[in-house]
Design a protein around this motif. Structure first.
Motif, PDB file in Angstrom:
ATOM      1  N   GLN A  51       0.849  -1.193   0.000  1.00 14.60           N
ATOM      2  CA  GLN A  51       0.000   0.000   0.000  1.00 14.60           C
ATOM      3  C   GLN A  51       0.883   1.242   0.000  1.00 14.60           C
ATOM      4  O   GLN A  51       1.846   1.343   0.756  1.00 14.60           O
ATOM      5  CB  GLN A  51      -0.909  -0.002   1.225  1.00 14.60           C
ATOM      6  N   SER A 104      -1.174   3.454  -5.252  1.00 20.65           N
ATOM      7  CA  SER A 104      -1.959   2.556  -4.404  1.00 20.65           C
ATOM      8  C   SER A 104      -2.244   3.098  -3.005  1.00 20.65           C
ATOM      9  O   SER A 104      -2.825   2.393  -2.185  1.00 20.65           O
ATOM     10  CB  SER A 104      -1.259   1.196  -4.294  1.00 20.65           C
ATOM     11  N   VAL A 134      -3.174  -4.956  -3.800  1.00 17.25           N
ATOM     12  CA  VAL A 134      -2.497  -4.024  -2.905  1.00 17.25           C
ATOM     13  C   VAL A 134      -2.540  -4.646  -1.519  1.00 17.25           C
ATOM     14  O   VAL A 134      -3.608  -4.983  -1.004  1.00 17.25           O
ATOM     15  CB  VAL A 134      -3.165  -2.632  -2.901  1.00 17.25           C
TER      16      VAL A 134
END
Length: 154
Positions: A51, A104, A134
């Motif tokens: 992430q 992301s 992700v």
């Protein structure tokens, strides 16, 4: 009499079949009139990213039509994806690119980011996509092991 009728029907059916087979390849060989966009790949699987990570990919395309191809806009499914693309007309037989950048940050789980290419292509709009997962930052096996070791030493 039955044999003659059966023979006549068989010959008629064979004639129609032969005619249908000869017309199909001619239709398939017809080249698209006007511009046509053909991608090397329409989907890019980026696997997994932590992430906050950035995914960059370049989609390559070719104008397989008979007139210049002009991309007028690229719509995206989310503000986390930004495109950069060939702005000049792409002549028949020539190539161009669409670079897709996916941020992301704030995303989790499986992702499917669709880019809709608006152009003057005879077939109309087309799409390409970035797909992948992700994962939470720091959830790799090594990171989990290091966190466990830190907790054990306290």
């Amino acid at each position: 009499m039955k044999k003659v009728l059966l023979l006549a029907l068989s010959l008629t059916a064979a004639g129609f079949t032969a005619q249908a087979q000869t017309t199909k390849p001619a239709a398939a060989a017809a080249k698209t009139t006007g511009p046509a966009i053909t991608f090397e790949e329409s989907k890019y699987d980026f696997g997994s990213v932590a992430q906050g990570g950035i995914v960059d990919h370049v989609f390559k395309f070719k104008n397989t039509g008979t007139q210049p191809l002009i991309i007028s806009n690229i719509g995206v499914s989310c503000g986390c994806t930004t495109p950069e693309y060939t702005k000049d007309p792409v002549a028949p037989g020539k190539s161009g690119t669409i670079a897709a950048h996916f941020n992301s940050a704030g995303k989790m789980g499986m992702q499917n980011k669709v880019l809709t290419i608006e152009s003057n292509a005879a077939a109309g709009n087309t799409t390409v996509s970035l797909v992948g997962e992700v994962k939470e930052a720091g959830t790799t096996a090594a990171a989990k092991g290091a966190d466990a070791a830190k907790k054990a030493n306290k």
